[in-house]
Design a protein around this motif. Structure first.
Motif, PDB file in Angstrom:
ATOM      1  N   GLU A   1      34.964  36.578  41.184  1.00 24.52           N
ATOM      2  CA  GLU A   1      36.068  36.653  40.244  1.00 24.52           C
ATOM      3  C   GLU A   1      35.974  35.485  39.262  1.00 24.52           C
ATOM      4  OE1 GLU A   1      36.975  39.769  42.595  1.00 24.52           O
ATOM      5  OE2 GLU A   1      36.342  37.820  43.285  1.00 24.52           O
TER       6      GLU A   1
ATOM      7  N   LEU B   1      38.538  33.708  36.490  1.00 21.64           N
ATOM      8  CA  LEU B   1      39.917  33.699  36.002  1.00 21.64           C
ATOM      9  C   LEU B   1      40.167  32.654  34.921  1.00 21.64           C
ATOM     10  CD1 LEU B   1      41.771  34.203  39.397  1.00 21.64           C
ATOM     11  CD2 LEU B   1      41.385  35.897  37.618  1.00 21.64           C
TER      12      LEU B   1
ATOM     13  N   VAL C   1      36.445  42.116  39.963  1.00 23.16           N
ATOM     14  CA  VAL C   1      37.904  41.941  40.027  1.00 23.16           C
ATOM     15  C   VAL C   1      38.383  42.495  41.358  1.00 23.16           C
ATOM     16  CG1 VAL C   1      38.326  41.932  37.538  1.00 23.16           C
ATOM     17  CG2 VAL C   1      38.228  44.126  38.756  1.00 23.16           C
TER      18      VAL C   1
ATOM     19  N   ALA D   1      43.663  39.684  38.070  1.00 26.49           N
ATOM     20  CA  ALA D   1      42.325  39.429  37.534  1.00 26.49           C
ATOM     21  C   ALA D   1      42.021  40.377  36.376  1.00 26.49           C
ATOM     22  CB  ALA D   1      41.281  39.573  38.637  1.00 26.49           C
ATOM     23  N   VAL D   2      42.405  41.636  36.506  1.00 31.52           N
ATOM     24  CA  VAL D   2      42.208  42.592  35.417  1.00 31.52           C
ATOM     25  C   VAL D   2      42.967  42.137  34.178  1.00 31.52           C
ATOM     26  CG1 VAL D   2      42.663  44.953  34.653  1.00 31.52           C
ATOM     27  CG2 VAL D   2      41.791  44.538  36.965  1.00 31.52           C
TER      28      VAL D   2
ATOM     29  N   VAL E   1      33.790  45.609  34.313  1.00 31.38           N
ATOM     30  CA  VAL E   1      34.123  45.028  35.612  1.00 31.38           C
ATOM     31  C   VAL E   1      33.733  45.977  36.739  1.00 31.38           C
ATOM     32  CG1 VAL E   1      36.044  43.680  34.673  1.00 31.38           C
ATOM     33  CG2 VAL E   1      36.486  45.952  35.643  1.00 31.38           C
TER      34      VAL E   1
END
Length: 388
Positions: free
Chosen positions: A119, A121, A143, A148-149, A160
């Protein structure tokens, strides 16, 4: 394609190289055809065996091709541009990294396609990744949450993969329902492209647990099939269970879609004499291939202060110790200090130069800035520069 690898300068800052004054380019150092024992090095010294690396790269490329998989070996094992270039030249579809910083390194080197098996961020990193993607660079990240999306979308959007995990593990959705929720968020988010699913099975204890996780990964792909485009990426495969990954995802099994199954086994490039030598899938399926240990640590006996004990000049600063200690024929390393190894067995004498095999290459390369690559006559044929 050939990566844009700079001709680095080696000088007194390079551990293991003996250059008290002046500097020399990697190209000129290699052209001089130094031997390990001609006074160009001091100890301890990490060495990569050229014949073993070449054989390992060819073996994994052939294995992936034979089973219809794309190969995206994990660059974080070595972060050595020369080895990444060799893997791409052998047919690797992409390279995998663990962090945005590693992705930046590979972008600057010219790697055309990168998977970030993690991930991301940090909005600064995400904005840069999105901008580079908009310029044509192929980069995918993972993700495992709606948050996160949303972070990816806020940065401008990227392709992703929804990550699946397991109880007690690290990142990844724990259930198909959670994965579907994340997939729906990704499919609806502006700029975000839902490209497939991914998992990491390498930390699981046995084949049954691995198969359970891979079954959940497949079920998640089927559950979100209506949200996916024609080609679906299904990615997994550490270096301990890639045979189970192949068994789970070989062939075209997702109705209405073309599956691109991607292995990410990174430690295979150098293999080892410990952790992976015991766990490689080729032990279970010897007809599929064989990997050779390519890493060696050369160190000198400094003292024999007690009967049966030798103190060798290598330690935690020099060798991996998280998944097993170094080993040499007839000798046992019982523990390490920062710069000393406690060795029992055999009859080593003060001043002897010993060659040790290592365990877990993923924590070996980061301890060395420059690493000589030698042929089977111990002549230097290349020098790796690591980018950690």
């Amino acid at each position: 394609m050939t990566l844009d690898i700079p001709d680095e300068l080696i000088d007194w800052r390079a551990k293991g190289f003996w250059l008290p004054s002046g500097e020399v380019s990697v190209r000129d150092f290699v052209a001089a055809r130094h031997s390990l024992l001609d006074g160009s090095f001091t100890w301890p010294l990490l060495v990569v065996r050229d014949s073993a690396v070449r054989a390992n790269i060819a073996t994994m490329a052939a294995y992936a091709d034979r089973h219809g998989f794309s190969f995206a070996p994990h660059a974080k094992t070595t972060m050595a541009p020369t080895l990444l270039d060799a893997q791409l030249a052998a047919g690797a579809w992409a390279m995998t990294v663990a962090t945005a910083s590693q992705a930046l390194v590979l972008r600057r080197l010219g790697v055309p396609r990168v998977l970030i098996a993690n991930e991301v961020l940090d909005p600064t990193a995400l904005r840069w990744l999105a901008a580079e993607s908009a310029r044509g660079w192929e980069v995918l990240l993972q993700v495992d949450s709606v948050a996160a999306v949303e972070a990816v979308a806020a940065a401008g959007g990227l392709p992703v993969l929804v990550e699946l995990g397991h109880a007690g593990g690290r990142t990844g959705c724990r259930t198909v329902a959670e994965a579907l929720t994340v997939a729906r968020a990704a499919a609806a988010a502006p700029g975000v492209v839902l490209s497939g699913v991914t998992a990491y099975e390498g930390a699981l204890p046995d084949a049954a647990a691995v198969d359970d996780l891979l079954a959940t990964l497949a079920a998640s792909a089927r559950a979100m099939a209506g949200l996916l485009s024609a080609e679906v990426i299904v990615s997994a495969g550490g270096s301990a269970w890639f045979d189970r990954v192949v068994k789970a995802f070989e062939g075209q099994w997702l109705d209405g879609h073309r599956v691109r199954a991607v292995l990410r086994s990174g430690a295979s490039v150098t293999h080892d004499d410990g952790f992976y030598s015991e766990r490689t899938p080729f032990n279970r399926e010897p007809g599929e291939g064989n990997l050779a240990a390519a890493l060696e640590l050369w160190a000198q006996v400094l003292s024999t202060p007690e009967p049966g004990l030798a103190i060798v000049g290598m330690g935690k600063r020099d060798v991996p110790f998280d998944e097993g200690l170094p080993a040499a024929a007839g000798l046992t390393v019982t523990r390490l200090n920062d710069h000393h190894a406690y060795v029992t067995g055999g009859a080593p004498a003060v001043g002897d130069l010993l060659r040790f095999g290592l365990s877990h290459p993923c924590t070996a390369f980061d301890k060395w800035r420059f690493i000589p690559v030698v042929d089977d006559a111990d002549v230097v044929v290349d020098v790796l520069h690591t980018y950690f």
